[in-house]
Design a protein around this motif. Structure first.
Motif, PDB file in Angstrom:
ATOM      1  N   THR A 299      97.236 106.055  55.062  1.00  0.00           N
ATOM      2  CA  THR A 299      97.761 105.531  56.185  1.00  0.00           C
ATOM      3  C   THR A 299      98.821 104.950  56.359  1.00  0.00           C
ATOM      4  N   LYS A 300      99.381 104.709  57.522  1.00  0.00           N
ATOM      5  CA  LYS A 300     100.761 103.958  57.682  1.00  0.00           C
ATOM      6  C   LYS A 300     100.405 102.811  58.864  1.00  0.00           C
ATOM      7  N   HIS A 301      99.548 102.308  58.836  1.00  0.00           N
ATOM      8  CA  HIS A 301      99.203 101.010  59.838  1.00  0.00           C
ATOM      9  C   HIS A 301      98.896  99.718  59.084  1.00  0.00           C
ATOM     10  N   TRP A 302      99.709  99.407  57.988  1.00  0.00           N
ATOM     11  CA  TRP A 302      99.521  98.182  57.430  1.00  0.00           C
ATOM     12  C   TRP A 302     100.051  97.070  58.311  1.00  0.00           C
ATOM     13  N   VAL A 303     100.970  97.327  59.042  1.00  0.00           N
ATOM     14  CA  VAL A 303     101.316  96.609  59.981  1.00  0.00           C
ATOM     15  C   VAL A 303     101.656  97.275  61.567  1.00  0.00           C
ATOM     16  N   ASN A 304     101.301  96.695  62.641  1.00  0.00           N
ATOM     17  CA  ASN A 304     101.885  97.108  63.788  1.00  0.00           C
ATOM     18  C   ASN A 304     102.481  96.253  64.695  1.00  0.00           C
ATOM     19  N   ALA A 305     103.675  96.553  65.224  1.00  0.00           N
ATOM     20  CA  ALA A 305     104.455  95.508  65.809  1.00  0.00           C
ATOM     21  C   ALA A 305     105.238  96.080  66.945  1.00  0.00           C
ATOM     22  N   LYS A 306     105.598  95.199  67.880  1.00  0.00           N
ATOM     23  CA  LYS A 306     106.506  95.393  68.989  1.00  0.00           C
ATOM     24  C   LYS A 306     107.803  95.031  68.640  1.00  0.00           C
ATOM     25  N   ALA A 307     108.955  95.269  69.364  1.00  0.00           N
ATOM     26  CA  ALA A 307     110.129  94.609  69.333  1.00  0.00           C
ATOM     27  C   ALA A 307     110.851  94.760  70.642  1.00  0.00           C
ATOM     28  N   LYS A 308     111.728  93.838  70.650  1.00  0.00           N
ATOM     29  CA  LYS A 308     112.753  93.809  71.874  1.00  0.00           C
ATOM     30  C   LYS A 308     114.123  93.382  71.652  1.00  0.00           C
TER      31      LYS A 308
ATOM     32  N   GLU B 123     109.902  89.218  65.951  1.00  0.00           N
ATOM     33  CA  GLU B 123     109.382  87.992  65.532  1.00  0.00           C
ATOM     34  C   GLU B 123     108.226  87.498  66.519  1.00  0.00           C
ATOM     35  N   ASN B 124     107.150  87.197  65.784  1.00  0.00           N
ATOM     36  CA  ASN B 124     105.786  86.803  66.494  1.00  0.00           C
ATOM     37  C   ASN B 124     105.281  87.935  67.272  1.00  0.00           C
ATOM     38  N   MET B 125     105.600  89.130  67.180  1.00  0.00           N
ATOM     39  CA  MET B 125     105.002  90.536  67.852  1.00  0.00           C
ATOM     40  C   MET B 125     104.386  91.589  66.955  1.00  0.00           C
ATOM     41  N   ALA B 126     104.077  90.909  65.394  1.00  0.00           N
ATOM     42  CA  ALA B 126     103.458  91.896  64.707  1.00  0.00           C
ATOM     43  C   ALA B 126     102.090  91.461  64.434  1.00  0.00           C
ATOM     44  N   GLU B 127     101.271  92.546  64.050  1.00  0.00           N
ATOM     45  CA  GLU B 127      99.895  92.188  63.820  1.00  0.00           C
ATOM     46  C   GLU B 127      99.437  93.059  62.377  1.00  0.00           C
ATOM     47  N   LEU B 128      98.455  92.748  61.916  1.00  0.00           N
ATOM     48  CA  LEU B 128      97.873  93.421  60.459  1.00  0.00           C
ATOM     49  C   LEU B 128      96.876  94.656  61.253  1.00  0.00           C
ATOM     50  N   GLY B 129      97.313  95.765  60.822  1.00  0.00           N
ATOM     51  CA  GLY B 129      96.888  97.016  61.284  1.00  0.00           C
ATOM     52  C   GLY B 129      95.580  97.590  60.395  1.00  0.00           C
TER      53      GLY B 129
ATOM     54  N   CYS C  10      97.361  88.982  48.850  1.00  0.00           N
ATOM     55  CA  CYS C  10      98.931  89.133  48.820  1.00  0.00           C
ATOM     56  C   CYS C  10      99.288  89.934  50.217  1.00  0.00           C
ATOM     57  N   TRP C  11      98.554  90.504  50.772  1.00  0.00           N
ATOM     58  CA  TRP C  11      98.948  91.208  52.107  1.00  0.00           C
ATOM     59  C   TRP C  11      99.181  89.948  53.094  1.00  0.00           C
ATOM     60  N   ILE C  12      97.995  89.240  53.194  1.00  0.00           N
ATOM     61  CA  ILE C  12      97.989  88.085  53.970  1.00  0.00           C
ATOM     62  C   ILE C  12      99.317  86.974  53.873  1.00  0.00           C
ATOM     63  N   ALA C  13      99.340  86.773  52.691  1.00  0.00           N
ATOM     64  CA  ALA C  13     100.544  86.034  52.238  1.00  0.00           C
ATOM     65  C   ALA C  13     102.004  86.625  52.933  1.00  0.00           C
ATOM     66  N   GLN C  14     102.033  88.010  52.415  1.00  0.00           N
ATOM     67  CA  GLN C  14     103.176  88.728  52.673  1.00  0.00           C
ATOM     68  C   GLN C  14     103.512  88.743  54.255  1.00  0.00           C
ATOM     69  N   PHE C  15     102.243  88.712  55.173  1.00  0.00           N
ATOM     70  CA  PHE C  15     102.117  88.664  56.394  1.00  0.00           C
ATOM     71  C   PHE C  15     102.918  87.591  57.177  1.00  0.00           C
ATOM     72  N   TYR C  16     102.172  86.283  56.716  1.00  0.00           N
ATOM     73  CA  TYR C  16     102.464  84.949  57.220  1.00  0.00           C
ATOM     74  C   TYR C  16     103.984  84.290  56.617  1.00  0.00           C
ATOM     75  N   ILE C  17     104.243  84.892  55.492  1.00  0.00           N
ATOM     76  CA  ILE C  17     105.446  84.254  55.002  1.00  0.00           C
ATOM     77  C   ILE C  17     106.790  85.153  55.593  1.00  0.00           C
TER      78      ILE C  17
END
Length: 225
Positions: A29-38, A172-178, A146-153
């Motif tokens: 699946t393709k939802h390890w990360v969900n994010a918005k952008a501006k 920036e600050n608009m992403a979340e774990l999918g 590993c993925w939590i570290a990837q996300f927060y770093i």
């Protein structure tokens, strides 16, 4: 083997299958990360939606004149834009998920073997189920870490390509774990439950072995009389 014990071991077969299905789903699946952008210069008139998995994904960007869809090739970005993701954490996630899938497969196969027949070989016997489930659990936990570290770093600050950043897009600050990430968490939980079930099944053995010993001592006393 006692019927209760066989039944409990058979339950771990389904637990291992659930873990396997969740790990395969997390890879596909393709939802390890969900994010918005501006866009920085016109945030009220722009909007973006991004999601990607371990290998590919999609981004939809709108700058007041309609949505445009672009495919995300994670492997390509890792190679040519190494700041997109930290390669070590990405590789660690992929490898440990594959290992978790392998060990969960072993757990399912040997659970079926132990349900059908009694075996004395260590790696295929009930104690061996501890090993396969424990290795699967450790692999899943490492992948999660590993993925939590990837996300927060890295990820929480940016999920965009260089071209998008040059066009003044930001996530920036608009992403979340999918949900693809949470599939791995679910697999870890299923494997942990399996370990508990194997422990319960094994503890039943200790109760069973006390009874024959008492019966043997009683029979010996009767023979003396």
């Amino acid at each position: 083997m006692h019927l209760f014990k066989r039944g409990m071991i058979f339950v771990t077969f389904f637990g291992a299958c659930i873990a396997m299905a969740l790990l395969v789903a997390s890879l596909g699946t393709k939802h390890w990360v969900n994010a918005k952008a501006k866009r920085v210069k016109n945030p009220m008139e722009s909007d973006g939606k991004i999601h990607f998995g371990l290998f590919d994904g999609r981004k939809d960007l709108n700058v007041a004149y309609g949505w445009r869809t672009y495919e995300i090739d994670v492997i390509h970005l890792l190679k040519y834009e190494p700041e997109f993701l930290i390669y070590g954490f990405w590789l660690g996630t992929v490898v440990t998920i594959c290992l978790g899938l392998l060990f969960s497969t072993f757990s399912a196969v040997f659970a079926a073997i132990n349900t059908a027949t009694t075996t004395s070989r260590c790696l295929t016997s009930v104690p061996g189920l501890y090993l396969w489930n424990f290795l699967a659990l450790v692999s899943d936990i490492i992948a999660i870490c590993c993925w939590i570290a990837q996300f927060y770093i890295n990820i929480q600050y940016n999920v965009l390509s260089r071209e998008d950043k040059d066009n003044e897009w930001t996530s920036e600050n608009m992403a979340e774990l999918g949900y693809s990430f949470w599939f791995v968490v679910g697999a870890a939980v299923a494997t942990f439950v399996n370990i508990i079930i194997v422990f319960i099944a094994n503890s039943e053995k200790e109760v069973e072995t006390v009874i024959p010993v008492l019966e043997e001592k009683t029979n010996g006393a009767i023979m003396l009389y």
